[in-house]
Design a protein around this motif. Sequence first.
Motif, PDB file in Angstrom:
ATOM      1  N   TRP A 113       0.823  -1.214   0.000  1.00 35.89           N
ATOM      2  CA  TRP A 113       0.000   0.000   0.000  1.00 35.89           C
ATOM      3  C   TRP A 113       0.860   1.269   0.000  1.00 35.89           C
ATOM      4  CZ3 TRP A 113       0.372   3.803   3.611  1.00 35.89           C
ATOM      5  CH2 TRP A 113       0.961   3.488   4.834  1.00 35.89           C
ATOM      6  N   HIS A 114       2.075   1.168   0.543  1.00 39.61           N
ATOM      7  CA  HIS A 114       2.918   2.352   0.670  1.00 39.61           C
ATOM      8  C   HIS A 114       3.804   2.572  -0.564  1.00 39.61           C
ATOM      9  CE1 HIS A 114       6.167  -0.486   1.479  1.00 39.61           C
ATOM     10  NE2 HIS A 114       5.377  -1.076   2.369  1.00 39.61           N
ATOM     11  N   ALA A 115       3.549   1.841  -1.654  1.00 36.11           N
ATOM     12  CA  ALA A 115       4.398   1.952  -2.842  1.00 36.11           C
ATOM     13  C   ALA A 115       4.385   3.387  -3.375  1.00 36.11           C
ATOM     14  CB  ALA A 115       3.916   0.984  -3.913  1.00 36.11           C
ATOM     15  N   GLU A 116       5.561   3.940  -3.594  1.00 37.45           N
ATOM     16  CA  GLU A 116       5.692   5.320  -4.056  1.00 37.45           C
ATOM     17  C   GLU A 116       6.035   5.401  -5.552  1.00 37.45           C
ATOM     18  OE1 GLU A 116       5.103   7.964  -2.435  1.00 37.45           O
ATOM     19  OE2 GLU A 116       5.118   7.438  -0.309  1.00 37.45           O
ATOM     20  N   TRP A 117       6.001   4.269  -6.243  1.00 37.54           N
ATOM     21  CA  TRP A 117       6.447   4.258  -7.619  1.00 37.54           C
ATOM     22  C   TRP A 117       5.287   3.984  -8.576  1.00 37.54           C
ATOM     23  CZ3 TRP A 117       7.775   0.569  -3.969  1.00 37.54           C
ATOM     24  CH2 TRP A 117       7.183  -0.691  -4.129  1.00 37.54           C
ATOM     25  N   ILE A 118       5.491   4.385  -9.815  1.00 34.59           N
ATOM     26  CA  ILE A 118       4.568   4.027 -10.888  1.00 34.59           C
ATOM     27  C   ILE A 118       5.060   2.710 -11.468  1.00 34.59           C
ATOM     28  CG2 ILE A 118       3.629   4.690 -13.130  1.00 34.59           C
ATOM     29  CD1 ILE A 118       4.128   7.597 -12.348  1.00 34.59           C
ATOM     30  N   PRO A 119       4.238   1.658 -11.431  1.00 29.16           N
ATOM     31  CA  PRO A 119       4.738   0.349 -11.877  1.00 29.16           C
ATOM     32  C   PRO A 119       5.104   0.361 -13.355  1.00 29.16           C
ATOM     33  CG  PRO A 119       2.366   0.296 -11.520  1.00 29.16           C
ATOM     34  CD  PRO A 119       2.838   1.610 -10.987  1.00 29.16           C
ATOM     35  N   PRO A 120       6.219  -0.270 -13.726  1.00 35.94           N
ATOM     36  CA  PRO A 120       6.635  -0.288 -15.134  1.00 35.94           C
ATOM     37  C   PRO A 120       5.699  -1.145 -15.978  1.00 35.94           C
ATOM     38  CG  PRO A 120       8.033  -1.711 -13.811  1.00 35.94           C
ATOM     39  CD  PRO A 120       7.147  -0.995 -12.852  1.00 35.94           C
ATOM     40  N   ALA A 265      -7.872  -2.406  10.631  1.00 35.76           N
ATOM     41  CA  ALA A 265      -6.558  -2.185  10.015  1.00 35.76           C
ATOM     42  C   ALA A 265      -6.602  -2.477   8.511  1.00 35.76           C
ATOM     43  CB  ALA A 265      -5.511  -3.063  10.697  1.00 35.76           C
ATOM     44  N   LEU A 266      -7.323  -3.520   8.104  1.00 36.76           N
ATOM     45  CA  LEU A 266      -7.458  -3.809   6.671  1.00 36.76           C
ATOM     46  C   LEU A 266      -8.125  -2.648   5.938  1.00 36.76           C
ATOM     47  CD1 LEU A 266      -8.585  -7.562   6.523  1.00 36.76           C
ATOM     48  CD2 LEU A 266      -6.372  -6.604   5.867  1.00 36.76           C
ATOM     49  N   ASN A 267      -9.176  -2.111   6.524  1.00 32.83           N
ATOM     50  CA  ASN A 267      -9.862  -0.985   5.891  1.00 32.83           C
ATOM     51  C   ASN A 267      -8.931   0.215   5.739  1.00 32.83           C
ATOM     52  OD1 ASN A 267     -12.295  -2.378   5.679  1.00 32.83           O
ATOM     53  ND2 ASN A 267     -13.049  -1.646   7.649  1.00 32.83           N
ATOM     54  N   ARG A 268      -8.150   0.491   6.764  1.00 34.00           N
ATOM     55  CA  ARG A 268      -7.233   1.631   6.689  1.00 34.00           C
ATOM     56  C   ARG A 268      -6.149   1.399   5.635  1.00 34.00           C
ATOM     57  NH1 ARG A 268      -7.600   5.335  10.654  1.00 34.00           N
ATOM     58  NH2 ARG A 268      -5.387   5.891  10.573  1.00 34.00           N
ATOM     59  N   ASP A 269      -5.652   0.178   5.523  1.00 36.70           N
ATOM     60  CA  ASP A 269      -4.666  -0.115   4.481  1.00 36.70           C
ATOM     61  C   ASP A 269      -5.270   0.085   3.087  1.00 36.70           C
ATOM     62  OD1 ASP A 269      -2.756  -0.685   6.333  1.00 36.70           O
ATOM     63  OD2 ASP A 269      -2.916  -2.868   6.171  1.00 36.70           O
ATOM     64  N   ALA A 270      -6.527  -0.338   2.918  1.00 40.31           N
ATOM     65  CA  ALA A 270      -7.185  -0.168   1.621  1.00 40.31           C
ATOM     66  C   ALA A 270      -7.360   1.307   1.277  1.00 40.31           C
ATOM     67  CB  ALA A 270      -8.538  -0.879   1.631  1.00 40.31           C
ATOM     68  N   VAL A 271      -7.736   2.105   2.260  1.00 38.25           N
ATOM     69  CA  VAL A 271      -7.913   3.539   2.033  1.00 38.25           C
ATOM     70  C   VAL A 271      -6.576   4.180   1.676  1.00 38.25           C
ATOM     71  CG1 VAL A 271      -8.536   5.715   3.139  1.00 38.25           C
ATOM     72  CG2 VAL A 271      -9.946   3.694   3.501  1.00 38.25           C
ATOM     73  N   ARG A 272      -5.530   3.835   2.420  1.00 39.83           N
ATOM     74  CA  ARG A 272      -4.208   4.397   2.113  1.00 39.83           C
ATOM     75  C   ARG A 272      -3.743   4.010   0.712  1.00 39.83           C
ATOM     76  NH1 ARG A 272      -2.864   2.372   7.577  1.00 39.83           N
ATOM     77  NH2 ARG A 272      -2.904   4.105   9.050  1.00 39.83           N
ATOM     78  N   THR A 273      -4.039   2.761   0.310  1.00 37.84           N
ATOM     79  CA  THR A 273      -3.655   2.318  -1.033  1.00 37.84           C
ATOM     80  C   THR A 273      -4.318   3.182  -2.102  1.00 37.84           C
ATOM     81  OG1 THR A 273      -3.393   0.041  -0.275  1.00 37.84           O
ATOM     82  CG2 THR A 273      -3.672   0.373  -2.624  1.00 37.84           C
ATOM     83  N   VAL A 275      -5.516   6.230  -1.796  1.00 39.71           N
ATOM     84  CA  VAL A 275      -5.003   7.599  -1.759  1.00 39.71           C
ATOM     85  C   VAL A 275      -3.650   7.682  -2.438  1.00 39.71           C
ATOM     86  CG1 VAL A 275      -4.208   9.432  -0.214  1.00 39.71           C
ATOM     87  CG2 VAL A 275      -6.323   8.200   0.306  1.00 39.71           C
ATOM     88  N   ARG A 276      -2.773   6.720  -2.165  1.00 45.47           N
ATOM     89  CA  ARG A 276      -1.455   6.728  -2.820  1.00 45.47           C
ATOM     90  C   ARG A 276      -1.591   6.613  -4.333  1.00 45.47           C
ATOM     91  NH1 ARG A 276       3.219   6.154   0.459  1.00 45.47           N
ATOM     92  NH2 ARG A 276       2.563   6.987   2.464  1.00 45.47           N
ATOM     93  N   ARG A 277      -2.458   5.725  -4.786  1.00 43.39           N
ATOM     94  CA  ARG A 277      -2.573   5.491  -6.229  1.00 43.39           C
ATOM     95  C   ARG A 277      -3.068   6.739  -6.968  1.00 43.39           C
ATOM     96  NH1 ARG A 277       0.917   3.271  -7.784  1.00 43.39           N
ATOM     97  NH2 ARG A 277       1.695   3.539  -5.701  1.00 43.39           N
ATOM     98  N   ILE A 278      -4.085   7.403  -6.435  1.00 44.13           N
ATOM     99  CA  ILE A 278      -4.623   8.568  -7.158  1.00 44.13           C
ATOM    100  C   ILE A 278      -3.645   9.737  -7.120  1.00 44.13           C
ATOM    101  CG2 ILE A 278      -6.995   7.881  -6.664  1.00 44.13           C
ATOM    102  CD1 ILE A 278      -7.028  10.325  -4.698  1.00 44.13           C
ATOM    103  N   ILE A 284      -5.691   8.766 -14.189  1.00 42.71           N
ATOM    104  CA  ILE A 284      -6.945   8.569 -13.455  1.00 42.71           C
ATOM    105  C   ILE A 284      -7.810   9.801 -13.630  1.00 42.71           C
ATOM    106  CG2 ILE A 284      -7.962   8.186 -11.176  1.00 42.71           C
ATOM    107  CD1 ILE A 284      -5.462   6.686 -10.380  1.00 42.71           C
ATOM    108  N   PRO A 285      -9.068   9.638 -14.046  1.00 40.24           N
ATOM    109  CA  PRO A 285      -9.936  10.797 -14.284  1.00 40.24           C
ATOM    110  C   PRO A 285     -10.068  11.687 -13.045  1.00 40.24           C
ATOM    111  CG  PRO A 285     -10.925   8.805 -15.182  1.00 40.24           C
ATOM    112  CD  PRO A 285      -9.730   8.374 -14.388  1.00 40.24           C
ATOM    113  N   GLY A 286     -10.239  12.990 -13.285  1.00 47.05           N
ATOM    114  CA  GLY A 286     -10.313  13.950 -12.192  1.00 47.05           C
ATOM    115  C   GLY A 286     -11.478  13.720 -11.259  1.00 47.05           C
ATOM    116  N   ASP A 287     -12.651  13.313 -11.797  1.00 44.97           N
ATOM    117  CA  ASP A 287     -13.801  13.107 -10.917  1.00 44.97           C
ATOM    118  C   ASP A 287     -13.566  11.927  -9.968  1.00 44.97           C
ATOM    119  OD1 ASP A 287     -13.873  11.345 -13.095  1.00 44.97           O
ATOM    120  OD2 ASP A 287     -16.030  11.048 -12.884  1.00 44.97           O
ATOM    121  N   VAL A 288     -12.813  10.924 -10.438  1.00 48.38           N
ATOM    122  CA  VAL A 288     -12.495   9.791  -9.570  1.00 48.38           C
ATOM    123  C   VAL A 288     -11.508  10.219  -8.485  1.00 48.38           C
ATOM    124  CG1 VAL A 288     -11.503   7.477  -9.497  1.00 48.38           C
ATOM    125  CG2 VAL A 288     -12.971   8.139 -11.395  1.00 48.38           C
ATOM    126  N   ARG A 289     -10.534  11.049  -8.849  1.00 50.53           N
ATOM    127  CA  ARG A 289      -9.611  11.558  -7.839  1.00 50.53           C
ATOM    128  C   ARG A 289     -10.360  12.318  -6.753  1.00 50.53           C
ATOM    129  NH1 ARG A 289      -4.245  11.323  -9.590  1.00 50.53           N
ATOM    130  NH2 ARG A 289      -3.996  10.956 -11.839  1.00 50.53           N
TER     131      ARG A 289
END
Length: 406
Positions: A113-120, A265-273, A275-278, A284-289
């Motif tokens: 969830w804490h990945a800071e990179w754009i996957p290749p 804790a699972l819910n919080r990890d999902a939310v953080r994931t 947030v990081r992705r957007i 990712i479309p602006g309305d989804v962000r």
Amino acid sequence: MSSLATCELRVTRNDQELRLVTGARAEIERRNRTLLDTDNFRHEVLGAGWISDGTDLAAMVAAGADGWDLEIGEPGPATTAALRLLLADLLPAGAVDELAALADGLRDEPMPWHAEWIPPVPPALAREGAAWFDVLAPSVNWRQDDTAADPVAHYRHARIIWAPRWCVVVWSGRTGGEGSKYRTWGLPDRRLEDQSAGGSGAERMARVLRAVVRHIEWSVDMVDLELETWENYFLAQAAGDGGLFVGPDFNRLQRHLALLGHGTALNRDAVRTLVRRIEIQPGIPGDVRDLVREKCERFLSQSQAQRRAVRQSFDLIANATSGQQFRLAQERADRDGAFQAIVGILAAVFVAPALIAAFYGANVKGLPGADAREGLWYMLLGSVLAGLISVCLILVVRARSRRPRS
């Protein structure tokens, strides 16, 4: 070969939406009464399910589609075979191989969830203009007030791969809650998105993300419901025979709280994931962000309140456990005190008379009636009087010791 856990293919041709549903998605659709109970599709690789009337699999997956999206899982030989079968004419062979590799990679190495990179992106998919990332879909299932069962918290990873004309979602297997009859499939409900058919790959990907956001919202709300169920069970146990310090099953209460804490804790990890992705992932479309930012802020606040509730509930159990231990210790002390009192009274009753009898048994001269038959009565009378005096002294001392000091 094992059958697919879930598969749903939507293909747009000439403004017509064609749909194939098998596995878990077909079962969910039947429960929601959006599909007929009888299957009209069977395949040795894809399994049994439903396909749009008036079409067949070959027509659906033929080349030249305007757009399509595929939801499939779980990674393994069955998924790899299904991907190659469904996408053989919809994508170049190299892109299909890379999609199969990405699907297998979800099982072995999902993005943290804490990945800071754009996957290749692999080369063949890059030529298609594709991008991909992972999200987490947690599920905290309601036990329907069945307090005998443990709370159910499980999750799936989803790998979302999209290009200008298409979108693929690969679901990992369920982790957690094994063996529980209350564990659901853990797949986001897509009924609200069914009205928006077709569109570009980005639009199809956006519909998946909106469904994931609603699923996380449902899972967060389920923790509130489960915490209420836990509290009702605790109060019902405390109101039973023996009250708060005797009635509750503290081992079960603690285990249930620990599982609910895991679900939070699972819910919080999902939310953080999300947030990081957007924040990191382009395309990712602006309305989804905006939707993710708005919803996830509330989710994090709600889940933080749930964490506090879990900690306070653990404190409540700790206090009740201390009270239970104090009560047990008090009961043990009362039993020991009663035993010691009985022993003391028995000693007072028998020791003093035994002392009188010992004097007479020693043939001491000068004792009343020592050389006559009346000596027996003197000995008995002395024993009774000595015993009564001892008992009276014990009762006086105990009464004085219980009297509060001035």
